[in-house]
Design an enzyme around this catalytic site. Structure first.
Site, PDB file in Angstrom:
ATOM      1  N   SER A 199      -5.240  -0.532-107.382  1.00 57.54           N
ATOM      2  CA  SER A 199      -4.268  -0.979-106.397  1.00 57.54           C
ATOM      3  C   SER A 199      -4.676  -0.530-104.995  1.00 57.54           C
ATOM      4  CB  SER A 199      -2.876  -0.479-106.798  1.00 57.54           C
ATOM      5  OG  SER A 199      -1.871  -1.118-106.075  1.00 57.54           O
ATOM      6  N   ASP A 398      -2.236 -10.173-113.024  1.00 55.77           N
ATOM      7  CA  ASP A 398      -1.674  -9.473-111.866  1.00 55.77           C
ATOM      8  C   ASP A 398      -1.593 -10.416-110.681  1.00 55.77           C
ATOM      9  OD1 ASP A 398      -0.824  -7.366-110.177  1.00 55.77           O
ATOM     10  OD2 ASP A 398      -2.888  -6.995-109.539  1.00 55.77           O
ATOM     11  N   HIS A 455      -1.472  -5.635-113.725  1.00 57.10           N
ATOM     12  CA  HIS A 455      -1.974  -4.737-112.686  1.00 57.10           C
ATOM     13  C   HIS A 455      -2.617  -3.490-113.276  1.00 57.10           C
ATOM     14  CE1 HIS A 455      -2.061  -3.472-108.509  1.00 57.10           C
ATOM     15  NE2 HIS A 455      -1.501  -2.318-108.815  1.00 57.10           N
TER      16      HIS A 455
END
Length: 481
Positions: A199, A398, A455
């Site tokens: 991320s 994601d 994710h």
């Protein structure tokens, strides 16, 4: 995890007992070793005079890692005046005295690495709705000694003065923690070291790696004192690297992903017009002039978040971390936060403050400098150019850091093999004969798209994630098995 929407069979106790006299340049009567009870927790404490560092830890809490003979240490390392960074260290399950060392950082900015530990790649997870963790057979410490770090200060279990307001200002604190870790655990000084993150790790990974390399050069030139860190690998899944590339990818992915058509063709055209007229010029203003001023970058973040990111999210029912899930059913489940709130668990692991997964205070500090909008593509390129094994990978379900944007970033990396990399087709990536993704590798740089993963890739595809992690830490491009 939030982005815009917001990581020893030998007895370490014996090592600590001998450290003051065994470490070159140390002076036994200046270093301090003692036990201390603080808020009901008994700590082993080591203060090293040479670095003014202090480590307070508990040994073998019995939490999470229950494999016989595998040691764990958790507690705090001081990285400045009243700046206490929480760490949790797990020995490798196999050959810990020779296994490499890897550090895991979750993103945010300002999210705890306990997310990765308990939901992704740590020694335990919460299965089948249980409120108690069970052993994770695909933990990254199957291969490496793993260090999980809550940073910056104020995140997770870390506490005290928080001076960090950007990725660049976070890097020195991480380096200081690693230096303190090596001081207390000198047997790891010469080990291969890897940084793995996700991320906002698209910012953290390149910058932390680059800072380590700069400090290594300063140590070699005898300009500063410290232990060189043998950085061999960087892995970043579903990373946020370059705002202009990845805000555009929000529009592309929303219309063209294989799971959930979020935008109709007419909406796609409207959002692309908005990107071109509003978001892209704002990001260019942030990038322009070489200064990347706080005001310009903060304005770009606000503009693109409001006009592109939040507008798309608010207009459809989906979880931005897994487009296969509805908005009100976030995944993976978060039982671990309740578990870490138990006083008995906090005492066992040496935590001194209530756990906060992604506190807004840390996030807001980064937002105030427009850090989200700043590009780390050139920094990523420099790390690849340095010869470190670099893996950029993404789960294809994601949305928030989607594989289309990550692939576009990968194709923009500047290194000797860049032209070959851009023109190369993706090929099947297999784990024990099963295709779980598509990848390409040129030299020391790899891109991988992981199928059916949101994710937090290691949660969805744990066997694939462990194989990818292991191969990358072995300083080679990934290969099918």
């Amino acid at each position: 995890m939030r982005l815009s929407i917001s990581s020893m069979a030998m007895g370490l106790s014996a090592t600590f007992a001998a450290l003051a006299t065994a470490m070159p340049g140390s002076t036994a009567h200046l270093d301090k070793r003692y036990t201390e009870k603080r808020n009901g927790v008994n700590y082993n404490v080591f203060e090293h005079a040479g670095t003014s560092s202090k480590l307070s830890y508990v040994h073998n809490s019995g939490i999470c890692e229950t494999t016989a003979g595998v040691n764990q240490y958790s507690g705090y390392i001081s990285v400045g005046n009243n700046m206490n960074m929480f760490f949790w260290f797990f020995e490798a399950r196999h050959s810990p005295t020779t296994a490499p060392l890897a550090a895991w950082f979750n993103g945010g900015p300002g999210c705890s690495s306990m997310i990765g530990l308990f939901q992704e790649n740590g020694p335990c997870q919460f299965y089948n709705g249980s409120s108690e963790p069970s052993l994770n057979p695909y933990s990254f410490n199957n291969f490496a000694n793993m260090l999980y770090i809550d940073q910056p200060v104020g995140v997770g279990f870390s506490y005290g003065n928080d001076s960090v307001d950007s990725t660049v200002s976070a890097a020195p604190q991480v380096w200081a923690l690693l230096q303190s870790f090596y001081t207390q655990f000198p047997q790891y000084e010469s080990r291969d070291f890897g940084i793995f993150t996700e991320s906002y790790g698209g910012h953290y990974g390149p910058e932390f790696a680059s800072y380590i390399q700069v400090q290594n050069a300063q140590i070699a030139a005898k300009n500063i004192s410290g232990e060189p860190i043998n950085l061999v690998a960087v892995g970043i899944n579903n990373g946020w690297f370059d705002a202009k590339t990845q805000y555009r990818a929000y529009v592309d992915y929303s219309a063209n992903n294989s799971y959930n058509q979020i935008l109709s063709p007419s909406q796609y055209a409207e959002y692309m017009d908005t990107f071109d007229s509003d978001c892209a010029p704002a990001v260019d203003a942030c990038y322009g002039g070489g200064d990347q001023s706080d005001d310009a970058c903060s304005k770009a973040q606000d503009t693109c978040t409001e006009d592109i990111e939040n507008a798309i999210i608010s207009g459809a029912d989906f979880d931005p971390y897994d487009v296969r899930q509805p908005e009100d059913d976030p995944y993976p489940p978060g039982q671990y936060t309740g578990y870490l709130a138990k006083q008995s668990v906090m005492d066992a692991i040496g935590a001194q403050t209530q756990f906060t997964e992604c506190p807004t205070a840390a996030f807001n500090k980064f937002s105030s400098t427009g850090d989200n909008t700043r590009s780390f593509l050139s920094t990523l390129s420099a790390v690849v150019q340095s010869g470190v094994q670099v893996l950029v990978w993404a789960g294809d379900a994601d949305w928030i850091c989607n594989h289309m944007g990550v692939a576009a970033v990968a194709d923009s990396v500047d290194f000797a093999g860049a032209d070959e990399f851009r023109s190369k087709d993706l090929q099947a990536y297999k784990v024990n004969g099963k295709e779980t993704g598509r990848y390409k590798t040129v030299g020391n740089f790899t891109y991988l798209q992981v199928y059916a993963a949101g994710h937090e890739v290691p949660y969805y595809q744990p066997e694939t994630a462990l194989q990818v992690f292991t191969q990358t830490m072995q300083k080679k491009g990934i290969t099918s098995t």
